[in-house]
Design an enzyme around this catalytic site. Sequence first.
Site, PDB file in Angstrom:
ATOM      1  N   SER A   1      -5.030   0.167   5.364  1.00 64.39           N
ATOM      2  CA  SER A   1      -4.256  -0.209   6.551  1.00 64.39           C
ATOM      3  C   SER A   1      -3.365   0.931   7.015  1.00 64.39           C
ATOM      4  CB  SER A   1      -3.440  -1.471   6.282  1.00 64.39           C
ATOM      5  OG  SER A   1      -2.820  -1.406   5.042  1.00 64.39           O
TER       6      SER A   1
ATOM      7  N   HIS B   1     -10.963  -2.583   8.908  1.00 62.26           N
ATOM      8  CA  HIS B   1      -9.643  -3.114   8.543  1.00 62.26           C
ATOM      9  C   HIS B   1      -9.539  -4.606   8.840  1.00 62.26           C
ATOM     10  CE1 HIS B   1      -5.039  -3.047   9.282  1.00 62.26           C
ATOM     11  NE2 HIS B   1      -5.290  -3.318   8.027  1.00 62.26           N
TER      12      HIS B   1
ATOM     13  N   GLU C   1     -10.435  -4.432  12.650  1.00 64.56           N
ATOM     14  CA  GLU C   1     -10.361  -3.152  13.362  1.00 64.56           C
ATOM     15  C   GLU C   1     -11.422  -2.223  12.771  1.00 64.56           C
ATOM     16  OE1 GLU C   1      -5.612  -3.003  14.558  1.00 64.56           O
ATOM     17  OE2 GLU C   1      -6.268  -1.974  12.754  1.00 64.56           O
TER      18      GLU C   1
ATOM     19  N   ASN D   1      -0.906  -2.383  13.759  1.00 70.40           N
ATOM     20  CA  ASN D   1       0.293  -1.902  13.071  1.00 70.40           C
ATOM     21  C   ASN D   1       1.070  -0.867  13.874  1.00 70.40           C
ATOM     22  OD1 ASN D   1       0.286  -3.598  10.888  1.00 70.40           O
ATOM     23  ND2 ASN D   1      -0.972  -2.245   9.624  1.00 70.40           N
TER      24      ASN D   1
HETATM   25  P1  NAI Z   1      -4.332  -6.071  -4.286  1.00 70.82           P
HETATM   26  O1  NAI Z   1      -3.325  -5.361  -5.119  1.00 70.82           O
HETATM   27  O2  NAI Z   1      -4.241  -7.557  -4.126  1.00 70.82           O
HETATM   28  O3  NAI Z   1      -5.805  -5.743  -4.849  1.00 70.82           O
HETATM   29  C1  NAI Z   1      -6.243  -4.467  -5.169  1.00 70.82           C
HETATM   30  C2  NAI Z   1      -7.309  -4.597  -6.264  1.00 70.82           C
HETATM   31  O4  NAI Z   1      -7.920  -3.336  -6.467  1.00 70.82           O
HETATM   32  C3  NAI Z   1      -6.740  -5.042  -7.601  1.00 70.82           C
HETATM   33  O5  NAI Z   1      -7.466  -6.162  -8.075  1.00 70.82           O
HETATM   34  C4  NAI Z   1      -6.950  -3.832  -8.521  1.00 70.82           C
HETATM   35  O6  NAI Z   1      -7.268  -4.198  -9.852  1.00 70.82           O
HETATM   36  C5  NAI Z   1      -8.118  -3.145  -7.857  1.00 70.82           C
HETATM   37  N1  NAI Z   1      -8.183  -1.710  -8.120  1.00 70.82           N
HETATM   38  C6  NAI Z   1      -7.174  -0.814  -8.123  1.00 70.82           C
HETATM   39  N2  NAI Z   1      -7.643   0.415  -8.383  1.00 70.82           N
HETATM   40  C7  NAI Z   1      -8.985   0.284  -8.547  1.00 70.82           C
HETATM   41  C8  NAI Z   1     -10.036   1.186  -8.838  1.00 70.82           C
HETATM   42  N3  NAI Z   1      -9.780   2.485  -9.021  1.00 70.82           N
HETATM   43  N4  NAI Z   1     -11.285   0.706  -8.925  1.00 70.82           N
HETATM   44  C9  NAI Z   1     -11.536  -0.612  -8.740  1.00 70.82           C
HETATM   45  N5  NAI Z   1     -10.582  -1.508  -8.485  1.00 70.82           N
HETATM   46  C10 NAI Z   1      -9.325  -1.076  -8.382  1.00 70.82           C
HETATM   47  O7  NAI Z   1      -4.300  -5.341  -2.869  1.00 70.82           O
HETATM   48  P2  NAI Z   1      -4.732  -5.901  -1.441  1.00 70.82           P
HETATM   49  O8  NAI Z   1      -3.547  -6.503  -0.790  1.00 70.82           O
HETATM   50  O9  NAI Z   1      -5.959  -6.701  -1.589  1.00 70.82           O
HETATM   51  O10 NAI Z   1      -5.031  -4.552  -0.662  1.00 70.82           O
HETATM   52  C11 NAI Z   1      -6.210  -3.801  -0.876  1.00 70.82           C
HETATM   53  C12 NAI Z   1      -6.395  -2.827   0.254  1.00 70.82           C
HETATM   54  O11 NAI Z   1      -6.426  -3.523   1.498  1.00 70.82           O
HETATM   55  C13 NAI Z   1      -5.302  -1.764   0.414  1.00 70.82           C
HETATM   56  O12 NAI Z   1      -5.893  -0.579   0.888  1.00 70.82           O
HETATM   57  C14 NAI Z   1      -4.407  -2.377   1.478  1.00 70.82           C
HETATM   58  O13 NAI Z   1      -3.647  -1.433   2.169  1.00 70.82           O
HETATM   59  C15 NAI Z   1      -5.435  -3.016   2.385  1.00 70.82           C
HETATM   60  N6  NAI Z   1      -4.965  -4.119   3.216  1.00 70.82           N
HETATM   61  C16 NAI Z   1      -4.091  -5.051   2.731  1.00 70.82           C
HETATM   62  C17 NAI Z   1      -3.656  -6.096   3.544  1.00 70.82           C
HETATM   63  C18 NAI Z   1      -2.704  -7.114   3.029  1.00 70.82           C
HETATM   64  O14 NAI Z   1      -2.092  -7.824   3.853  1.00 70.82           O
HETATM   65  N7  NAI Z   1      -2.527  -7.269   1.742  1.00 70.82           N
HETATM   66  C19 NAI Z   1      -4.136  -6.242   4.942  1.00 70.82           C
HETATM   67  C20 NAI Z   1      -5.127  -5.261   5.315  1.00 70.82           C
HETATM   68  C21 NAI Z   1      -5.474  -4.229   4.491  1.00 70.82           C
END
Ligand code: NAI
Length: 387
Positions: free
Chosen positions: A118, A139, A151, A189
């Site tokens: 994001s 996105h 997006e 954003n």
């Molecule tokens: P989260 O923390 O809930 O999940 C991330 C997951 O990735 C975790 O389960 C973790 O174990 C795993 N992970 C971390 N490093 C890893 C690796 N090297 N290999 C495999 N798995 C790995 O995070 P979330 O909120 O789901 O965000 C994920 C992505 O989506 C980020 O880039 C974030 O910026 C983006 N995003 C988040 C939004 C939100 O509202 N939470 C909205 C839109 C995009």
Amino acid sequence: MIKRVSVIGSGAMGSGIAQVAAQAGCEVTLYDNNPDALEIASSRLTKIFDRLVEKGRKTREEADVILSRIEMTHSLERIDDSEIVIEAIVENLDVKKQVFRKIENLVSPTCILATNTSSLSVTSIAAACQNPERVIGLHFFNPAPLMPLVEIVPAISTDVELGSKLKQLMLDWGKAPAIAKDTPGFIVNRVARPFYGEAIRIYEEGIADIPTIDWAMKTIGGFRMGPFELTDFIGHDVNYVVTETVFKEFYFDPRFKPSISQKRLVEAGFYGRKSGRGFYDYSENAIAPAANEDKVLGEKIVHRILAMLVNEAIDALYLNIASKEDLDTAMTKGVNYPKGLLAWADELGLLHILNILEDLYEEYGEDRYRPCVLLKRMVAKNERFYV
Ligand code: NAI
């Protein structure tokens, strides 16, 4: 049509994206390097589908078919036959680059590599790959199964055909796609910043208090939540970081300047709902503060914030960040705005928006209020966005 999808990272976003793809009929491999995260994702998805069955939105059979399309794994090699890989891991450029390098070596040369980042530059992630032409931003919004907007963000190195290919894929998945240039904050954003920033500014100046601004934006503006309720809901730790990142990435353009009041909330650990206190107090015996339901004041607040939002949307159009249709889709389908900002500008009158901005600019003498040159040109020619 793409059938084999892999999602990397099974957190809030990854598991939601896996659900969307499986519901659209794809076979999904959901990978995470943390087995606990996979367990959590598995029980989250089971619960979601149990509820859908309870509510009668899906039959038990339909739910089971969808769930059976999602294979959870902590073996990255399982992604080898994917047609598209969607990465949704931790928001860290170095970690994302490492993961993209690994993925690239496992999949076929035609597999599309997408990132759900994001805030990072898609171009910088693509640059880690030998084949950056097949890397693109995709996105989703949280929660991915419920928010229609996606997006689509081609990097400067992305194959020119890929944007429209993914647009079609997102339509097939029942999503509302908007194509955005790879610039900080993409569409939502970036364009939404004044919804929070100008509201806080109005509060900081003492023009109105928090409940009054929220009341005005909901009752007069038609927004589902007021800016203070919404930032308390999102969490100030998250919302403040987005504002600060966008501000830095735009070389400290004063239009995106973060607010000290919000910074203090973050420093105090007053993140909002999740910590029991933010702009509002969520403790059990807290008394909800009353709004001053003065219509004239309310309209002044709404028009000031709207003028700033519209100016941001027009600036994004002027700088070719997205088409006018995609800018309006983004705000209605990604953050539930009651109207697209450019359609709203037509309705309010571009001259009215320009007058508000010019008055603010003159009164404060701050670059923050400078009207976009496209707005000025359109007013001079008496033009509208839509006929
Ligand atoms: P989260 O923390 O809930 O999940 C991330 C997951 O990735 C975790 O389960 C973790 O174990 C795993 N992970 C971390 N490093 C890893 C690796 N090297 N290999 C495999 N798995 C790995 O995070 P979330 O909120 O789901 O965000 C994920 C992505 O989506 C980020 O880039 C974030 O910026 C983006 N995003 C988040 C939004 C939100 O509202 N939470 C909205 C839109 C995009």
